[in-house]
Design an enzyme around this catalytic site. Structure first.
Site, mmCIF file in Angstrom:
data_model
loop_
_atom_site.group_PDB
_atom_site.id
_atom_site.type_symbol
_atom_site.label_atom_id
_atom_site.label_comp_id
_atom_site.label_asym_id
_atom_site.label_seq_id
_atom_site.Cartn_x
_atom_site.Cartn_y
_atom_site.Cartn_z
ATOM 1 N N GLY A 42 -3.226 14.678 -5.039
ATOM 2 C CA GLY A 42 -2.609 13.461 -5.354
ATOM 3 C C GLY A 42 -1.772 12.765 -4.050
ATOM 4 O O GLY A 42 -1.751 13.435 -2.917
ATOM 5 N N LYS A 53 6.731 12.430 5.996
ATOM 6 C CA LYS A 53 8.047 12.965 6.569
ATOM 7 C C LYS A 53 7.522 14.092 7.486
ATOM 8 O O LYS A 53 8.516 13.961 8.381
ATOM 9 C CB LYS A 53 8.662 13.516 5.186
ATOM 10 C CG LYS A 53 9.539 12.704 4.642
ATOM 11 C CD LYS A 53 8.865 11.571 3.786
ATOM 12 C CE LYS A 53 8.838 10.153 3.800
ATOM 13 N NZ LYS A 53 8.270 9.339 2.980
ATOM 14 N N GLY A 201 8.700 -2.923 3.746
ATOM 15 C CA GLY A 201 9.333 -2.238 2.604
ATOM 16 C C GLY A 201 9.284 -0.648 3.134
ATOM 17 O O GLY A 201 9.247 -0.386 4.493
ATOM 18 N N ILE A 203 7.403 2.097 3.192
ATOM 19 C CA ILE A 203 5.975 2.610 4.071
ATOM 20 C C ILE A 203 6.215 2.039 5.504
ATOM 21 O O ILE A 203 5.918 2.606 6.476
ATOM 22 C CB ILE A 203 5.087 2.311 3.208
ATOM 23 C CG1 ILE A 203 5.009 3.332 1.864
ATOM 24 C CG2 ILE A 203 3.748 3.018 4.038
ATOM 25 C CD1 ILE A 203 3.852 3.122 0.888
ATOM 26 N N HIS A 463 35.910 19.944 5.523
ATOM 27 C CA HIS A 463 36.229 19.345 6.851
ATOM 28 C C HIS A 463 35.459 20.149 7.987
ATOM 29 O O HIS A 463 35.914 21.217 7.895
ATOM 30 C CB HIS A 463 37.558 18.881 7.023
ATOM 31 C CG HIS A 463 37.951 18.102 8.256
ATOM 32 N ND1 HIS A 463 37.386 16.972 8.785
ATOM 33 C CD2 HIS A 463 38.410 18.717 9.317
ATOM 34 C CE1 HIS A 463 37.767 16.629 9.778
ATOM 35 N NE2 HIS A 463 38.438 17.649 10.153
HETATM 36 C C1 LIG Z 1 2.742 6.395 2.671
HETATM 37 C C2 LIG Z 1 3.445 6.891 1.644
HETATM 38 C C3 LIG Z 1 4.589 7.467 1.611
HETATM 39 C C4 LIG Z 1 5.496 7.705 0.420
HETATM 40 N N1 LIG Z 1 6.597 8.219 0.583
HETATM 41 C C5 LIG Z 1 7.111 8.707 -0.653
HETATM 42 C C6 LIG Z 1 8.408 9.427 -0.592
HETATM 43 O O1 LIG Z 1 8.698 9.728 0.616
HETATM 44 N N2 LIG Z 1 9.037 9.764 -1.819
HETATM 45 C C7 LIG Z 1 8.653 9.570 -2.968
HETATM 46 O O2 LIG Z 1 9.423 9.442 -4.102
HETATM 47 N N3 LIG Z 1 7.368 8.552 -2.955
HETATM 48 C C8 LIG Z 1 6.824 8.139 -1.996
HETATM 49 N N4 LIG Z 1 5.790 7.896 -2.058
HETATM 50 C C9 LIG Z 1 5.172 7.369 -3.340
HETATM 51 C C10 LIG Z 1 4.499 8.521 -4.121
HETATM 52 O O3 LIG Z 1 3.512 9.325 -3.061
HETATM 53 C C11 LIG Z 1 3.835 8.052 -5.527
HETATM 54 O O4 LIG Z 1 4.819 7.353 -6.197
HETATM 55 C C12 LIG Z 1 3.277 9.448 -6.123
HETATM 56 O O5 LIG Z 1 2.539 10.022 -5.368
HETATM 57 C C13 LIG Z 1 2.660 8.921 -7.527
HETATM 58 O O6 LIG Z 1 2.089 9.863 -8.020
HETATM 59 P P1 LIG Z 1 0.771 9.643 -9.271
HETATM 60 O O7 LIG Z 1 0.969 10.932 -10.189
HETATM 61 O O8 LIG Z 1 1.609 8.391 -10.062
HETATM 62 O O9 LIG Z 1 -0.273 9.303 -8.483
HETATM 63 P P2 LIG Z 1 -1.153 9.928 -7.675
HETATM 64 O O10 LIG Z 1 -0.487 11.220 -6.872
HETATM 65 O O11 LIG Z 1 -1.883 8.979 -6.874
HETATM 66 O O12 LIG Z 1 -2.212 10.751 -8.416
HETATM 67 C C14 LIG Z 1 -3.339 9.884 -9.298
HETATM 68 C C15 LIG Z 1 -4.606 10.702 -9.271
HETATM 69 O O13 LIG Z 1 -5.405 10.181 -10.224
HETATM 70 C C16 LIG Z 1 -6.702 10.304 -9.877
HETATM 71 N N5 LIG Z 1 -7.561 9.265 -10.396
HETATM 72 C C17 LIG Z 1 -7.640 8.096 -10.442
HETATM 73 N N6 LIG Z 1 -8.324 7.275 -11.070
HETATM 74 C C18 LIG Z 1 -8.943 8.177 -11.875
HETATM 75 C C19 LIG Z 1 -9.912 8.449 -12.844
HETATM 76 N N7 LIG Z 1 -10.635 7.147 -13.468
HETATM 77 N N8 LIG Z 1 -10.510 9.390 -13.311
HETATM 78 C C20 LIG Z 1 -9.826 10.653 -12.932
HETATM 79 N N9 LIG Z 1 -8.882 10.512 -11.933
HETATM 80 C C21 LIG Z 1 -8.526 9.310 -11.440
HETATM 81 C C22 LIG Z 1 -6.599 10.046 -8.452
HETATM 82 O O14 LIG Z 1 -7.713 10.837 -7.706
HETATM 83 C C23 LIG Z 1 -5.203 10.678 -8.138
HETATM 84 O O15 LIG Z 1 -5.293 12.219 -7.538
HETATM 85 C C24 LIG Z 1 4.999 7.425 -0.900
HETATM 86 C C25 LIG Z 1 3.598 6.637 -0.829
HETATM 87 C C26 LIG Z 1 2.886 6.553 0.127
HETATM 88 C C27 LIG Z 1 1.631 5.615 0.015
#
Ligand SMILES: Cc1cc2nc3c(=O)[nH]c(=O)nc-3n(C[C@H](O)[C@H](O)[C@H](O)COP(=O)(O)OP(=O)(O)OC[C@H]3O[C@@H](n4cnc5c(N)ncnc54)[C@H](O)[C@@H]3O)c2cc1C
Length: 484
Positions: A42, A53, A201, A203, A463
């Site tokens: 992910g 980080k 933003g 990032i 403190h």
């Molecule tokens: C550079 C950067 C820094 C960040 N820093 C922070 C932070 O410090 N703190 C914070 O809270 N958030 C941060 N974020 C945001 C955070 O990473 C996301 O909000 C979070 O990881 C989202 O999780 P998710 O489960 O929605 O998506 P993801 O973790 O992206 O998971 C989605 C998954 O779905 C899979 N997928 C997609 N389409 C399909 C399909 N059709 N079939 C099967 N699988 C599929 C993908 O391969 C992926 O593994 C950051 C983001 C970035 C880009």
């Protein structure tokens, strides 16, 4: 009754998807996670929170070493080995990703490596991912089925958790000039000498400070009047001040006009205050946001509505097709890990326990940017309160007048509290300051417990700590509310 292969099929094995699957399986539902990425882990682990980080912490260690003389410590001439900085980050990310792979394969639910798209509201077609090696990965589900072929999977319920991807570039010229994204920046083998960062933003700002502290000449170009536009202007202004002091060029209130390549340099032109400005650098980092990763899901075949690509879901995480739920970046409205996790848990809970549903509560919205000083808020900002016409009283206190931060020479920033003018209930807190992302959690707890400023001011604070700074705005507001 119609039989399905699974009670719950979760599409996407990131933070939101894993949380949904763990919760659904824990409730006794036959669950499968379908993950279509070339790598498992992910965004948070592989290319988001954790690698950024890790790099920012390295930048902070370097920065402290360079300023060690402040405390009478001689660190000599500070240098660094970029390959080692990246290697440490990579090793940590591998550990985190390996752990997630073990969690996904622990047997509590099925885990399939495949991309899914809807054929109808209860059926997805699975296609094996084709990693760089070119060999299709086997789909390890369903006895007697041949590998490497698309096949269908049915489920009573789905949770869509497919995350986000980098937004398309707003100017076609940017493609001609060439640019890197946050994914590319995390895989760099060599630092560019100079870098233009498009965006202001979280990032953009985190990468800006990382690169600047590792000696890259950074120019940041932001469309809004201030960087970090989701925060109040006082927070953005403070970080702009720090960035400029650290040698970055920061342009705000801009409109992108053009991008081109001039030999080894890339040039971006923009309008600011009615004038055209051009800046050049070796590389451009595109950090203008991300969009929901939903285009390839054929959601219309399942009757799932989207808005600008975002899966529309109610506060129970239910989509327009009631047995299909959504969690994480693909539905938003915030791209934040703990929200993706909570949404995944709520989606799965509501599938398992439809008679006692849980709802998302955005009252405790937290946002943190891991620059130095860190920037954080919880609950209401002044901006949000004004937009929603919520009355409030506010009080702030600066870190340049606080014992512990003076000891640490961490004088930038402030804390701010917003309170209900009648009851004194704390409505919001902001912190720009040393470990601001940690400090904000005191106010998260206070708002969760519906504490008043009087109660916060009366709570013991050891403190000298950074945390005792909260007592100053709390006391000021408690005094005001008593006399009004
Ligand atoms: C550079 C950067 C820094 C960040 N820093 C922070 C932070 O410090 N703190 C914070 O809270 N958030 C941060 N974020 C945001 C955070 O990473 C996301 O909000 C979070 O990881 C989202 O999780 P998710 O489960 O929605 O998506 P993801 O973790 O992206 O998971 C989605 C998954 O779905 C899979 N997928 C997609 N389409 C399909 C399909 N059709 N079939 C099967 N699988 C599929 C993908 O391969 C992926 O593994 C950051 C983001 C970035 C880009």
């Amino acid at each position: 009754m119609k039989r399905f292969d699974f009670d719950v099929a979760v599409i996407g094995g990131g933070s939101g998807g894993y949380a949904a699957a763990r919760t659904a399986a824990g409730a006794g539902l036959k669950t499968v996670v379908i993950e279509g990425g070339a790598e498992v882990g992910g965004l948070c682990i592989l290319r988001g929170c954790m690698p950024t980080k890790a790099l920012l912490y390295a930048a902070e260690v370097k920065h402290l070493a360079e300023h060690a003389e402040t405390w009478g410590v001689r660190a000599g001439k500070v240098s660094f080995d970029f390959a080692k900085v990246m290697a440490r980050k990579n090793a940590q990310i591998k550990d985190f990703a390996d752990y997630r792979v073990r969690q996904l394969n622990a047997g509590k639910f099925k885990f399939i490596r495949a991309s899914a798209k809807f054929l109808d509201a209860h059926t997805v077609e699975l296609t094996t991912p084709r990693p760089a090696s070119g060999h299709p990965l086997p789909i390890r589900w369903g006895e007697g089925r041949r590998e490497g072929r698309a096949r269908n999977l049915t489920a009573r319920h789905f949770v869509i958790a497919t995350g986000s991807r980098v937004a398309p570039a707003p100017l076609p010229q940017l493609h001609d000039a060439g640019f890197i994204t946050s994914d590319d920046a995390l895989a760099l083998k060599k630092l560019p000498k100079s870098l233009i960062i498009l965006g202001g933003g979280a990032i953009a700002c985190e990468f800006a400070q990382f690169f600047a502290r590792f000696g890259v000449k950074v120019t940041l170009i932001q469309r809004s009047e201030h960087i970090l536009k989701e925060f109040d202007a006082d927070a953005g202004t403070e970080i702009e001040k720090v960035f400029r002091r650290e040698g970055m060029k920061v342009f705000t209130g801009t409109k992108l006009l053009d991008a081109k390549r001039d030999g080894k340099l890339k040039t971006v032109s923009f309008e600011q205050n009615g004038k055209t400005v051009s800046v050049s650098a070796e590389e451009i980092l595109f950090a203008l946001g991300r969009i929901p990763n939903t285009a390839s899901l054929d959601l219309e075949k399942a009757g799932v509505k989207t808005e600008n690509g975002r899966v529309v879901a109610n506060n129970r995480m239910q989509t327009s097709t009631p047995h299909i739920f959504a969690a994480g970046d693909c539905t938003g409205p915030h791209e934040i890990v703990h929200i993706a996790v909570t949404q995944g848990e709520i989606a799965a809970h509501n599938i398992a326990q439809p008679k006692s549903p849980r709802k998302m509560d955005h009252r405790l919205l937290i946002s943190i940017v891991f620059t130095d000083p860190q920037v954080a808020f919880v609950g209401l900002t002044e901006k949000e309160a004004a937009a929603r016409k919520i009355p409030f009283l506010k009080a702030s206190y600066p870190f340049n007048d606080h014992g512990k931060s003076l000891i640490m020479e961490a004088k930038d920033g402030f804390v701010k509290l917003l309170a209900n003018p009648k009851t004194g209930e704390i409505l919001g807190g902001s912190c720009v300051g040393p470990v601001g992302g940690e400090l904000i959690h005191e106010i998260v707890a206070a708002i969760a417990g519906r504490m008043t400023v009087r109660e916060l001011a009366a709570m013991p604070h050891y403190h000298p700590t950074l945390a005792e700074i909260w007592t100053y705005p709390a006391e000021e507001l408690a005094e005001k509310i008593k006399t009004e």
